[in-house]
Scaffold this motif. Structure first.
Motif, PDB file in Angstrom:
ATOM      1  N   ALA A  25       0.462  -1.316  -0.285  1.00  0.00           N
ATOM      2  CA  ALA A  25       0.137   0.243   0.308  1.00  0.00           C
ATOM      3  C   ALA A  25       0.687   1.297  -0.001  1.00  0.00           C
ATOM      4  CB  ALA A  25      -1.066  -0.058   1.410  1.00  0.00           C
ATOM      5  N   THR A  26       1.665   1.702   0.842  1.00  0.00           N
ATOM      6  CA  THR A  26       3.110   2.028   0.859  1.00  0.00           C
ATOM      7  C   THR A  26       3.442   2.620  -0.754  1.00  0.00           C
ATOM      8  OG1 THR A  26       3.518   2.788   3.089  1.00  0.00           O
ATOM      9  CG2 THR A  26       5.073   3.020   1.868  1.00  0.00           C
ATOM     10  N   LYS A  27       3.997   1.341  -1.415  1.00  0.00           N
ATOM     11  CA  LYS A  27       4.506   1.653  -2.437  1.00  0.00           C
ATOM     12  C   LYS A  27       4.008   2.515  -2.917  1.00  0.00           C
ATOM     13  CE  LYS A  27       6.186  -2.167  -4.253  1.00  0.00           C
ATOM     14  NZ  LYS A  27       7.102  -3.453  -3.659  1.00  0.00           N
ATOM     15  N   ALA A  28       2.639   1.958  -3.648  1.00  0.00           N
ATOM     16  CA  ALA A  28       1.332   1.827  -4.616  1.00  0.00           C
ATOM     17  C   ALA A  28       0.721   3.846  -4.084  1.00  0.00           C
ATOM     18  CB  ALA A  28      -0.100   1.357  -4.274  1.00  0.00           C
ATOM     19  N   TRP A  36       7.165   8.124  -7.456  1.00  0.00           N
ATOM     20  CA  TRP A  36       8.759   7.677  -6.557  1.00  0.00           C
ATOM     21  C   TRP A  36       8.878   5.850  -7.557  1.00  0.00           C
ATOM     22  CZ3 TRP A  36       8.929   8.469  -1.060  1.00  0.00           C
ATOM     23  CH2 TRP A  36       8.746   9.570  -0.840  1.00  0.00           C
ATOM     24  N   SER A  37      10.269   5.433  -7.432  1.00  0.00           N
ATOM     25  CA  SER A  37      10.226   3.903  -7.632  1.00  0.00           C
ATOM     26  C   SER A  37      10.297   3.921  -7.037  1.00  0.00           C
ATOM     27  CB  SER A  37      10.969   4.229  -9.129  1.00  0.00           C
ATOM     28  OG  SER A  37      12.369   4.959  -8.720  1.00  0.00           O
ATOM     29  N   PHE A  38      10.017   2.046  -7.039  1.00  0.00           N
ATOM     30  CA  PHE A  38      10.543   1.517  -6.445  1.00  0.00           C
ATOM     31  C   PHE A  38      11.697   0.258  -6.462  1.00  0.00           C
ATOM     32  CE2 PHE A  38       7.200   3.556  -4.219  1.00  0.00           C
ATOM     33  CZ  PHE A  38       7.955   4.409  -2.655  1.00  0.00           C
ATOM     34  N   THR A  39      12.431  -0.182  -6.011  1.00  0.00           N
ATOM     35  CA  THR A  39      12.889  -1.728  -5.627  1.00  0.00           C
ATOM     36  C   THR A  39      13.077  -2.816  -4.663  1.00  0.00           C
ATOM     37  OG1 THR A  39      14.513  -1.135  -7.154  1.00  0.00           O
ATOM     38  CG2 THR A  39      14.984  -2.638  -6.408  1.00  0.00           C
ATOM     39  N   ASP A  40      12.422  -3.737  -5.081  1.00  0.00           N
ATOM     40  CA  ASP A  40      12.411  -4.408  -3.870  1.00  0.00           C
ATOM     41  C   ASP A  40      13.249  -5.308  -3.414  1.00  0.00           C
ATOM     42  OD1 ASP A  40       9.853  -3.492  -3.071  1.00  0.00           O
ATOM     43  OD2 ASP A  40       8.743  -5.601  -4.047  1.00  0.00           O
ATOM     44  N   TYR A  41      14.099  -5.536  -2.002  1.00  0.00           N
ATOM     45  CA  TYR A  41      14.970  -6.564  -1.853  1.00  0.00           C
ATOM     46  C   TYR A  41      14.348  -7.627  -0.022  1.00  0.00           C
ATOM     47  CZ  TYR A  41      17.870  -3.385  -4.262  1.00  0.00           C
ATOM     48  OH  TYR A  41      18.307  -2.189  -4.755  1.00  0.00           O
ATOM     49  N   GLY A  42      13.879  -8.618  -1.300  1.00  0.00           N
ATOM     50  CA  GLY A  42      13.178  -9.323   0.344  1.00  0.00           C
ATOM     51  C   GLY A  42      11.739  -9.287   0.007  1.00  0.00           C
ATOM     52  N   PRO A  43      11.144  -9.524   0.569  1.00  0.00           N
ATOM     53  CA  PRO A  43       9.585  -9.853   1.137  1.00  0.00           C
ATOM     54  C   PRO A  43       9.676  -8.435   2.064  1.00  0.00           C
ATOM     55  CG  PRO A  43      10.274 -10.909   2.711  1.00  0.00           C
ATOM     56  CD  PRO A  43      11.453 -11.273   1.271  1.00  0.00           C
ATOM     57  N   ASP A  44      10.843  -8.154   2.568  1.00  0.00           N
ATOM     58  CA  ASP A  44      10.617  -7.236   4.153  1.00  0.00           C
ATOM     59  C   ASP A  44      10.759  -5.226   3.962  1.00  0.00           C
ATOM     60  OD1 ASP A  44       8.789  -8.687   5.571  1.00  0.00           O
ATOM     61  OD2 ASP A  44      10.896  -9.751   6.494  1.00  0.00           O
ATOM     62  N   ASN A  50      13.799   8.316  -6.770  1.00  0.00           N
ATOM     63  CA  ASN A  50      12.333   9.115  -7.616  1.00  0.00           C
ATOM     64  C   ASN A  50      12.086  10.374  -7.036  1.00  0.00           C
ATOM     65  OD1 ASN A  50      13.124   9.405 -10.528  1.00  0.00           O
ATOM     66  ND2 ASN A  50      11.136   8.472 -11.402  1.00  0.00           N
ATOM     67  N   SER A  51      12.872  10.768  -5.471  1.00  0.00           N
ATOM     68  CA  SER A  51      11.690  11.324  -4.353  1.00  0.00           C
ATOM     69  C   SER A  51      13.048  12.597  -3.930  1.00  0.00           C
ATOM     70  CB  SER A  51      12.211  10.406  -3.560  1.00  0.00           C
ATOM     71  OG  SER A  51      12.934   9.666  -2.898  1.00  0.00           O
ATOM     72  N   GLY A  52      14.458  13.086  -4.423  1.00  0.00           N
ATOM     73  CA  GLY A  52      15.044  13.981  -3.948  1.00  0.00           C
ATOM     74  C   GLY A  52      15.746  13.743  -2.438  1.00  0.00           C
ATOM     75  N   LEU A  53      15.566  12.175  -2.250  1.00  0.00           N
ATOM     76  CA  LEU A  53      16.535  11.981  -1.475  1.00  0.00           C
ATOM     77  C   LEU A  53      16.198  10.188  -1.722  1.00  0.00           C
ATOM     78  CD1 LEU A  53      18.574  12.274   0.979  1.00  0.00           C
ATOM     79  CD2 LEU A  53      16.836  12.319   2.503  1.00  0.00           C
ATOM     80  N   ASP A  54      17.090   9.664  -1.712  1.00  0.00           N
ATOM     81  CA  ASP A  54      16.928   8.195  -1.839  1.00  0.00           C
ATOM     82  C   ASP A  54      16.474   7.374  -0.894  1.00  0.00           C
ATOM     83  OD1 ASP A  54      17.238   8.444  -4.123  1.00  0.00           O
ATOM     84  OD2 ASP A  54      19.050   7.199  -5.036  1.00  0.00           O
ATOM     85  N   GLY A  55      15.824   6.654  -0.351  1.00  0.00           N
ATOM     86  CA  GLY A  55      15.256   5.752   1.214  1.00  0.00           C
ATOM     87  C   GLY A  55      14.953   4.504   0.822  1.00  0.00           C
TER      88      GLY A  55
END
Length: 122
Positions: A25-28, A36-44, A50-55
């Motif tokens: 839900a947070t990613k959506a 913003w764009s997202f890259t998953d690193y495992g399920p957690d 694309n946010s100005g400050l990566d995180g």
């Protein structure tokens, strides 16, 4: 200097991490409202760009709120009312409607996992 090092500035903020109850839900929400764009690193864990400050967001039942002492990250908008409407339409909750402060106007909201952010404009 390596290419990677050229992208990082010594002693400057580089990355921010937030707790997150519902990664999906947070990613959506952030994709829809802020692009913003997202890259998953495992399920957690998911990293954002694309946010100005990566995180990233890590799976946790905790949430970052100023009422409990969290730092507040503030995004910029050139169309504050439209951004507030988009936040609400995407399922964010405005917890402080647009108000004036010295230097501009802003509002505070929580995203679907309960983390508080603000958006400001001149």
């Amino acid at each position: 200097m390596t290419d990677a090092a050229a992208h990082h500035k010594h002693h400057q903020l580089n990355y921010a991490e937030f707790p997150c109850r519902d990664l999906t839900a947070t990613k959506a929400f952030f994709q829809q409202v802020f692009g913003w764009s997202f890259t998953d690193y495992g399920p957690d864990y998911t990293a954002f760009a694309n946010s100005g400050l990566d995180g990233g967001f890590f799976r946790s039942e905790q949430m970052a709120r100023t009422a409990t002492g969290s730092a507040l990250l503030v995004l910029y908008s050139s169309h504050l009312e439209a951004t507030q409407a988009a936040v609400e339409q995407a399922g964010g909750q405005v917890i402080q409607a647009i108000f004036s402060f010295p230097g501009g106007r802003r509002f505070h909201f929580t995203e679907p996992s309960g983390n508080e952010f603000a958006v400001w404009s001149e």
